[in-house]
Design an enzyme around this catalytic site. Structure first.
Site, mmCIF file in Angstrom:
data_model
loop_
_atom_site.group_PDB
_atom_site.id
_atom_site.type_symbol
_atom_site.label_atom_id
_atom_site.label_comp_id
_atom_site.label_asym_id
_atom_site.label_seq_id
_atom_site.Cartn_x
_atom_site.Cartn_y
_atom_site.Cartn_z
ATOM 1 N N LYS A 241 0.866 -1.190 0.000
ATOM 2 C CA LYS A 241 0.000 0.000 0.000
ATOM 3 C C LYS A 241 0.893 1.228 0.000
ATOM 4 O O LYS A 241 2.051 1.156 0.412
ATOM 5 C CB LYS A 241 -0.893 0.000 1.252
ATOM 6 C CG LYS A 241 -2.115 0.886 1.157
ATOM 7 C CD LYS A 241 -3.279 0.245 0.430
ATOM 8 C CE LYS A 241 -4.425 1.215 0.238
ATOM 9 N NZ LYS A 241 -5.643 0.550 -0.251
ATOM 10 N N ASP B 29 -7.130 4.570 -4.340
ATOM 11 C CA ASP B 29 -7.758 4.447 -3.017
ATOM 12 C C ASP B 29 -8.337 5.842 -2.755
ATOM 13 O O ASP B 29 -8.570 6.600 -3.715
ATOM 14 C CB ASP B 29 -6.723 4.025 -1.948
ATOM 15 C CG ASP B 29 -7.368 3.650 -0.609
ATOM 16 O OD1 ASP B 29 -7.870 2.523 -0.485
ATOM 17 O OD2 ASP B 29 -7.395 4.484 0.307
HETATM 18 P P1 NDP Z 1 -12.961 8.197 -2.395
HETATM 19 O O1 NDP Z 1 -11.876 9.188 -2.216
HETATM 20 O O2 NDP Z 1 -13.548 8.005 -3.751
HETATM 21 O O3 NDP Z 1 -14.185 8.502 -1.397
HETATM 22 C C1 NDP Z 1 -13.987 8.559 -0.022
HETATM 23 C C2 NDP Z 1 -15.291 8.996 0.618
HETATM 24 O O4 NDP Z 1 -15.160 8.873 2.031
HETATM 25 C C3 NDP Z 1 -15.637 10.440 0.341
HETATM 26 O O5 NDP Z 1 -17.030 10.587 0.350
HETATM 27 C C4 NDP Z 1 -15.002 11.149 1.526
HETATM 28 O O6 NDP Z 1 -15.626 12.388 1.824
HETATM 29 C C5 NDP Z 1 -15.245 10.168 2.640
HETATM 30 N N1 NDP Z 1 -14.185 10.298 3.651
HETATM 31 C C6 NDP Z 1 -12.848 10.145 3.473
HETATM 32 N N2 NDP Z 1 -12.167 10.368 4.604
HETATM 33 C C7 NDP Z 1 -13.097 10.685 5.512
HETATM 34 C C8 NDP Z 1 -13.034 11.017 6.884
HETATM 35 N N3 NDP Z 1 -11.857 11.101 7.541
HETATM 36 N N4 NDP Z 1 -14.220 11.255 7.517
HETATM 37 C C9 NDP Z 1 -15.390 11.177 6.857
HETATM 38 N N5 NDP Z 1 -15.508 10.864 5.560
HETATM 39 C C10 NDP Z 1 -14.383 10.627 4.906
HETATM 40 O O7 NDP Z 1 -12.349 6.821 -1.831
HETATM 41 P P2 NDP Z 1 -12.845 5.329 -2.108
HETATM 42 O O8 NDP Z 1 -14.309 5.307 -2.276
HETATM 43 O O9 NDP Z 1 -11.975 4.761 -3.158
HETATM 44 O O10 NDP Z 1 -12.420 4.602 -0.752
HETATM 45 C C11 NDP Z 1 -13.315 4.516 0.378
HETATM 46 C C12 NDP Z 1 -12.871 3.399 1.297
HETATM 47 O O11 NDP Z 1 -12.869 2.168 0.576
HETATM 48 C C13 NDP Z 1 -11.455 3.532 1.878
HETATM 49 O O12 NDP Z 1 -11.429 2.953 3.160
HETATM 50 C C14 NDP Z 1 -10.632 2.664 0.940
HETATM 51 O O13 NDP Z 1 -9.442 2.201 1.554
HETATM 52 C C15 NDP Z 1 -11.604 1.534 0.692
HETATM 53 N N6 NDP Z 1 -11.343 0.742 -0.512
HETATM 54 C C16 NDP Z 1 -11.291 1.333 -1.738
HETATM 55 C C17 NDP Z 1 -11.077 0.553 -2.846
HETATM 56 C C18 NDP Z 1 -11.154 1.109 -4.229
HETATM 57 O O14 NDP Z 1 -11.164 0.327 -5.176
HETATM 58 N N7 NDP Z 1 -11.242 2.403 -4.411
HETATM 59 C C19 NDP Z 1 -10.784 -0.883 -2.730
HETATM 60 C C20 NDP Z 1 -10.951 -1.416 -1.406
HETATM 61 C C21 NDP Z 1 -11.196 -0.616 -0.341
HETATM 62 P P3 NDP Z 1 -14.947 13.773 1.331
HETATM 63 O O15 NDP Z 1 -15.200 13.819 -0.149
HETATM 64 O O16 NDP Z 1 -15.652 14.817 2.089
HETATM 65 O O17 NDP Z 1 -13.502 13.658 1.675
#
Ligand code: NDP
Length: 445
Positions: free
Chosen positions: A126, A166
């Protein structure tokens, strides 16, 4: 926790001070592994756990770039190449101001077991940076990505380490990163990154895969209780890549998704979230959920607070680590919760997981439930290696097979170790045994 494992865990914690999320991830896995070591004392003799907790390689580097005003900015870049027993290191890059070594190591550690559970030949790694892409222009994001790759390129490769997206890293960022890799190396090495655009080596279904996969895994859990997504009231946290596609898939299976969130607040849309509008606001305009509420009638926007105040029968946490605590879990249970499928990595605190398990809620941990993303990345690598591209239908079929397979592996492992329905145990043991066997076979390295 088994006393032998507790002693090893304590040493790991002492060797890695100040890395709270890494400590949490290690502790959660170790709590499941006592029974495996009763059956396999050879794992203890070969110090498999000690080796698993020490990354094979950790890279930390300076990322200098200039913003649009011509000011010099300095960020920190990370890549933790954790374990390559099963294949090249594989795992995403996170760009978020909260990123530090402890977060990258927790994510890399989880990734080892997740990747093993997919059954694909991929190791765990990662990376990321404390760079915050929010509010930055495309030109700034490009300059940052180019600088980041100017160091990272020497550590990665299709047979070495294959990053992906991510939080904060989507198609735009992967494009800039790939462009710079190609420019520096003079190689069109498609397999070096996944999450690429469709016209230049990407795979159909990769953007949807994590969210879709989470819902498919959760559907398999629901089936064990003779039910399905049909008619469920679902709450999702986040509104990024994983959340959007989880919402779309849950609704396609007949559920109503009534709420989702971003880091500023959440919306409640009792009619069911309009995925087309959500994508327009979040993906095209890069706007906020508040803008969604302003454009759609009958929607409540709550600034601050937690989306877990909204009652649901199925909860899909898809935002970030430790966003759902013990109190929120207890509230959800009182509201009639039936199942939780973790789209994010470690979104439920250890207290929350205990509340769910004690209440008999079906609980699919992230390392199993969100593995569809990395599995489809491995399918992207397969397509790149064979210079082929598959149809949406074929790729989605493969994703479904993989998720059903992961569910089966977790459930049957939990049965085998005498704790039916414990998907945490099933995922941790199922992933661990595969990696441990490979490490034993490959000698002391
Ligand atoms: P994105 O950046 O596309 O979206 C993240 C979302 O979570 C946004 O809505 C963001 O809000 C919110 N968010 C992020 N940090 C915080 C925080 N500290 N408090 C509250 N809300 C928060 O990321 P992904 O959708 O790709 O990833 C989301 C999760 O899924 C993560 O845990 C990631 O590790 C996991 N994941 C992702 C994969 C992928 O293929 N993308 C694969 C496997 C797991 P805002 O826009 O306001 O920041």
């Amino acid at each position: 926790m088994d006393a032998r494992l507790e002693a090893i865990r304590d040493t790991v914690l002492a060797r890695n001070p100040g890395e709270a999320e890494f400590h949490q991830a290690v502790t959660e896995v170790f709590e499941s592994l006592g029974p495996v070591h009763d059956r396999h004392p050879e794992f203890l003799e070969a110090a498999i756990l000690e080796r698993l907790c020490e990354p094979e390689r950790q890279i930390i580097f300076r990322v200098p770039w200039t913003d649009d005003a011509g000011r010099v900015q300095i960020n920190r870049g990370f890549r933790v190449e954790f374990n390559s027993a099963l294949g090249p290191y594989k795992g995403g890059l996170r760009f978020h101001p909260s990123v530090y070594l402890g977060i990258v190591k927790f994510l890399g550690f989880e990734q080892i077991f997740k990747n093993a559970l997919t059954g694909m030949p991929i190791g765990g790694g990662k990376g990321g940076s404390d760079f915050d892409p929010r509010g930055r222009s495309d030109a700034e994001v490009m300059r940052f990505c180019q600088s980041f790759m100017t160091e990272l390129y020497r550590h990665i490769g299709e047979y070495t380490d294959v990053p992906a997206g991510d939080i904060g890293v989507g198609g735009r960022e992967i494009g800039y990163l790939f462009g710079q890799y190609k420019r520096i190396t003079n190689r069109y090495e498609s397999g070096v990154l996944t999450g690429k655009g469709i016209s230049w080596g990407g795979s159909l279904v990769r953007p949807e895969a994590t969210g879709f996969g989470t819902v498919i895994f959760t559907q398999e859990m629901l089936k064990t209780r003779g039910t399905s997504f049909e008619g469920q009231r679902v709450v999702v946290s986040g509104s990024g890549n994983v959340a959007i596609h989880a919402i779309a898939k849950a609704q396609a299976l007949g559920a109503t998704v009534v709420a989702c969130s971003d880091s500023s607040g959440y919306i409640v849309d009792e009619a069911g979230i309009d995925v087309g509008l959500l994508r327009e606001v979040k993906e095209v305009e890069r706007g906020r959920l508040k803008d969604y509420a302003g454009r759609r009638g009958g929607v409540a926007y709550v600034g601050g607070g937690t989306v877990w105040d909204v009652d649901a029968t199925v909860a899909l946490p898809c935002a970030t680590q430790n966003e759902l605590d013990g109190d929120a879990a207890a509230r959800l249970v009182r509201g009639g919760l039936l199942a939780v499928g973790e789209g994010a990595n470690m979104p439920s605190t250890r207290e929350a997981v205990a509340v769910f398990q004690e209440a008999g809620v079906l609980f699919g941990p992230g390392k199993a439930a969100n593995a569809g993303g990395v599995a489809t990345s491995a399918l992207e690598m397969q397509q790149n290696a064979s210079r082929d591209s598959w149809s949406f239908e074929h790729t989605e079929e493969r994703l479904t097979e993989i998720m059903v397979g992961i569910h089966h592996r977790c459930a049957s492992t939990a049965d085998e170790y005498g704790d039916p329905g414990n998907y945490v145990l099933g995922a941790n043991i199922g992933g661990f045994v595969k990696v441990a066997d490979a490490m034993l076979a490959q000698g002391l390295i």
